[in-house]
Design a protein around this motif. Structure first.
Motif, PDB file in Angstrom:
ATOM      1  N   SER A  61       0.997  -1.281   0.081  1.00 54.42           N
ATOM      2  CA  SER A  61       0.161   0.165  -0.193  1.00 54.42           C
ATOM      3  C   SER A  61       1.290   1.536  -0.021  1.00 54.42           C
ATOM      4  CB  SER A  61      -1.049   0.313   1.074  1.00 54.42           C
ATOM      5  OG  SER A  61      -0.476  -0.013   2.248  1.00 54.42           O
ATOM      6  N   ARG A  62       2.376   1.074   0.204  1.00 57.13           N
ATOM      7  CA  ARG A  62       3.288   2.565   0.665  1.00 57.13           C
ATOM      8  C   ARG A  62       4.256   1.501  -0.757  1.00 57.13           C
ATOM      9  NH1 ARG A  62      -0.520   4.449   2.402  1.00 57.13           N
ATOM     10  NH2 ARG A  62      -0.988   5.066   4.723  1.00 57.13           N
ATOM     11  N   LEU A  73       0.884  11.078  -4.110  1.00 55.86           N
ATOM     12  CA  LEU A  73       2.778  11.424  -3.040  1.00 55.86           C
ATOM     13  C   LEU A  73       2.338  11.961  -1.847  1.00 55.86           C
ATOM     14  CD1 LEU A  73       5.258  12.117  -3.444  1.00 55.86           C
ATOM     15  CD2 LEU A  73       4.866  13.967  -4.331  1.00 55.86           C
ATOM     16  N   LEU A  74       2.816  11.649  -0.510  1.00 56.98           N
ATOM     17  CA  LEU A  74       2.458  11.388   1.110  1.00 56.98           C
ATOM     18  C   LEU A  74       3.307  12.306   1.018  1.00 56.98           C
ATOM     19  CD1 LEU A  74       1.579   7.397   2.133  1.00 56.98           C
ATOM     20  CD2 LEU A  74       0.266   9.813   1.842  1.00 56.98           C
ATOM     21  N   PHE A  75       5.386  12.313   0.588  1.00 54.25           N
ATOM     22  CA  PHE A  75       6.055  13.471   1.203  1.00 54.25           C
ATOM     23  C   PHE A  75       6.990  13.578   0.409  1.00 54.25           C
ATOM     24  CE2 PHE A  75       9.447  13.857   3.716  1.00 54.25           C
ATOM     25  CZ  PHE A  75       9.032  14.916   4.985  1.00 54.25           C
ATOM     26  N   THR A 127      16.050  13.924  -3.740  1.00 52.82           N
ATOM     27  CA  THR A 127      14.923  13.362  -2.962  1.00 52.82           C
ATOM     28  C   THR A 127      14.749  12.080  -3.231  1.00 52.82           C
ATOM     29  OG1 THR A 127      13.411  13.528  -4.677  1.00 52.82           O
ATOM     30  CG2 THR A 127      14.154  15.770  -3.967  1.00 52.82           C
ATOM     31  N   TRP A 128      13.852  11.635  -2.246  1.00 45.45           N
ATOM     32  CA  TRP A 128      12.819  10.500  -1.952  1.00 45.45           C
ATOM     33  C   TRP A 128      12.080  10.360  -1.607  1.00 45.45           C
ATOM     34  CZ3 TRP A 128      10.692   9.253   2.540  1.00 45.45           C
ATOM     35  CH2 TRP A 128      10.827  10.146   3.852  1.00 45.45           C
ATOM     36  N   LYS A 129      10.842   9.818  -2.332  1.00 53.54           N
ATOM     37  CA  LYS A 129       9.407  10.018  -1.909  1.00 53.54           C
ATOM     38  C   LYS A 129       8.929   8.640  -1.558  1.00 53.54           C
ATOM     39  CE  LYS A 129       9.481  13.448  -5.659  1.00 53.54           C
ATOM     40  NZ  LYS A 129       9.015  14.311  -5.218  1.00 53.54           N
ATOM     41  N   LEU A 130       7.221   9.065  -0.669  1.00 52.70           N
ATOM     42  CA  LEU A 130       7.135   8.640  -0.272  1.00 52.70           C
ATOM     43  C   LEU A 130       5.558   8.353  -1.044  1.00 52.70           C
ATOM     44  CD1 LEU A 130       6.434   6.012   2.423  1.00 52.70           C
ATOM     45  CD2 LEU A 130       5.257   7.314   2.793  1.00 52.70           C
ATOM     46  N   TRP A 131       4.852   7.142  -1.282  1.00 45.73           N
ATOM     47  CA  TRP A 131       4.000   7.255  -1.957  1.00 45.73           C
ATOM     48  C   TRP A 131       2.813   6.321  -1.453  1.00 45.73           C
ATOM     49  CZ3 TRP A 131       3.710   9.998  -6.874  1.00 45.73           C
ATOM     50  CH2 TRP A 131       5.569   9.838  -7.561  1.00 45.73           C
ATOM     51  N   LYS A 132       1.424   6.617  -1.682  1.00 47.66           N
ATOM     52  CA  LYS A 132       0.295   5.833  -1.020  1.00 47.66           C
ATOM     53  C   LYS A 132       0.108   5.013  -2.565  1.00 47.66           C
ATOM     54  CE  LYS A 132      -4.109   5.150   0.123  1.00 47.66           C
ATOM     55  NZ  LYS A 132      -5.207   5.917   0.500  1.00 47.66           N
ATOM     56  N   THR A 133       0.380   3.644  -3.071  1.00 48.75           N
ATOM     57  CA  THR A 133      -0.490   3.426  -3.539  1.00 48.75           C
ATOM     58  C   THR A 133      -0.959   1.990  -3.559  1.00 48.75           C
ATOM     59  OG1 THR A 133       1.432   1.648  -2.825  1.00 48.75           O
ATOM     60  CG2 THR A 133       1.990   2.969  -4.582  1.00 48.75           C
ATOM     61  N   ASP A 134      -2.104   2.558  -2.650  1.00 50.04           N
ATOM     62  CA  ASP A 134      -3.231   1.490  -2.278  1.00 50.04           C
ATOM     63  C   ASP A 134      -4.338   1.993  -3.176  1.00 50.04           C
ATOM     64  OD1 ASP A 134      -5.670   0.224  -1.799  1.00 50.04           O
ATOM     65  OD2 ASP A 134      -5.889   0.342  -0.025  1.00 50.04           O
ATOM     66  N   VAL A 135      -4.550   2.354  -4.498  1.00 51.62           N
ATOM     67  CA  VAL A 135      -5.240   3.057  -5.580  1.00 51.62           C
ATOM     68  C   VAL A 135      -6.382   2.207  -6.408  1.00 51.62           C
ATOM     69  CG1 VAL A 135      -4.190   5.519  -5.238  1.00 51.62           C
ATOM     70  CG2 VAL A 135      -3.441   3.702  -6.680  1.00 51.62           C
ATOM     71  N   GLU A 136      -7.329   2.761  -6.918  1.00 46.99           N
ATOM     72  CA  GLU A 136      -7.911   1.925  -7.666  1.00 46.99           C
ATOM     73  C   GLU A 136      -7.564   2.488  -9.131  1.00 46.99           C
ATOM     74  OE1 GLU A 136     -12.411   1.490  -7.126  1.00 46.99           O
ATOM     75  OE2 GLU A 136     -12.098   3.354  -5.854  1.00 46.99           O
ATOM     76  N   TYR A 137      -6.878   1.753  -9.449  1.00 44.07           N
ATOM     77  CA  TYR A 137      -5.593   2.032 -10.841  1.00 44.07           C
ATOM     78  C   TYR A 137      -6.382   1.788 -12.128  1.00 44.07           C
ATOM     79  CZ  TYR A 137      -4.472  -2.638  -9.911  1.00 44.07           C
ATOM     80  OH  TYR A 137      -4.279  -4.078  -9.899  1.00 44.07           O
TER      81      TYR A 137
END
Length: 386
Positions: free
Chosen positions: A236-237, A264-266, A246-256
């Motif tokens: 989910s992330r 993009l969370l951070f 940079t480094w990035k944190l993502w929410k990937t629990d999506v209805e793709y």
């Protein structure tokens, strides 16, 4: 700078190439030493009981994670005859592992048969040779339905367990830098020269037959090539690190399937150099980035640097991973595996639960959170006391 570290035998020695810049507590738990050559890859079993390591000394070592807190660290050895392994991955049932052969350019399957308190390892027929470039990673889906291999051109192959190629993916990323299978076993992702991470779904029918590989979603937001990425345990992330600093944190629990893009969370900053590797803790609370010989650990929600270690290994760090239970971070880059307590993860978990406690509405929820905070703090205190 020199640091005082606790060696497995219990004595204290000065270690010239391990230095912590932010350290009131000793977070290095132990060294795992048995290989006589450089270690190239690490992998934890899905049940959390074992850590596999492969080396150019023509062996694969299987370590018991319960021994990490003990003075002695046992391991079992599987020989890779007439070759050596560059990558190793456990199967979902933890009774089989696969390796990629450096000279044979293919996958070899090993079965683990338990007898008394030890395992007997038996090698089975190798897969056919299919890649035309150097293989940079392999993986097995948690469902057990497919195996992935990726090379440093633009090729990813999807195999069945019998060694038949089910699909070929052209990533169109000029050159693949990294690729992996998601922990949920549904996705394959890759990154490379382009400033994005591409994710595909490997689709099977209801009766288990392979259907297709279809594009799922992309992580877009970096301004330069992506060096690496990592999934949380439930997929989910995702975390990614780029040449753009940079480094990035993502929410990937999506209805793709409904064209919903990851959130993009951070975005955090890092000033490291290549080659680098990134690891995301199973709960998604902690990000670790290895840059050449150094490791920096971040709070995934705030971006704060929790720990920073310089010259952890005398050679470039070849692998970096969290264990399945969030307790340890392991790294390698020479003949030794270093095991660190995930103290940053404990602190992040405690902070999260304290915020949840403020919003809790029922006594049952409050009691449960208070007990979890108490347990996490107890575990953290135990690390501090070492």
């Amino acid at each position: 700078m020199w640091a005082i570290v606790s060696w497995p035998c219990g004595c204290l020695r000065t270690q010239p190439y391990f230095t912590s810049l932010i350290i009131d507590v000793l977070v290095l738990e132990c060294f795992l030493q048995a290989h006589s050559g450089s270690i190239t890859c690490l992998d934890f079993s899905s049940n959390g009981k074992y850590l596999a390591s492969c080396s150019d000394d023509r062996t694969v070592r299987i370590w018991s994670t319960k021994d990490f807190l003990e003075k002695e660290h046992r391991c079992m050895r599987a020989n890779v005859d007439l070759d050596h392994a560059t990558h190793v991955r456990f199967s979902p049932d933890c009774r089989t592992f696969i390796v990629f052969l450096a000279n044979g350019d293919t996958i070899r399957v090993f079965k683990m048969t338990k007898k008394d308190d030890a395992f007997i390892f038996s090698a089975h027929e190798d897969f056919p040779i299919r890649h035309k470039a150097i293989v940079i990673n392999i993986g097995i889906a948690e469902t057990g339905k497919f195996i992935m291999t990726a090379s440093n051109d633009t090729t990813i192959l999807i195999w069945n367990r019998k060694g038949d190629v089910l699909a070929t993916i052209n990533t169109n990323q000029v050159a693949n830098a990294y690729a992996s299978v998601s922990p949920c076993g549904r996705f394959v992702a890759s990154c490379g020269f382009t400033p994005d991470v591409k994710v595909w779904e490997v689709c099977f029918g209801k009766s288990g037959e392979f259907r297709e590989v279809s594009r799922a979603f992309e992580l877009k937001g970096h301004s330069a090539g992506v060096c690496g990425f990592a999934f949380s345990n439930d997929s989910s992330r995702m975390a990614s690190v780029s040449k753009d600093g940079t480094w990035k944190l993502w929410k990937t629990d999506v209805e793709y399937k409904k064209q919903q893009d990851p959130y993009l969370l951070f975005t955090g900053k890092w000033s490291g150099k290549e080659p680098c590797r990134i690891a995301l803790s199973p709960d998604g609370r902690t990000v670790a980035i290895a840059s050449v010989c150094d490791i920096t650990v971040y709070n995934a929600q705030t971006g704060a640097v929790e720990e920073e270690f310089k010259s952890v290994h005398p050679a470039v760090i070849s692998d970096l991973a969290f264990d399945i239970n969030n307790r340890f971070l392991v790294s390698t880059g020479d003949r030794v595996i270093r095991v660190f307590h995930n103290s940053a993860g404990y602190r992040a978990a405690i902070a999260d639960m304290k915020e949840m406690l403020k919003k809790a509405n029922t006594k049952g929820t409050k009691d449960r959170l208070q007990q979890q905070i108490k347990d996490a703090q107890k575990a953290l205190d135990a690390i501090y006391k070492q």
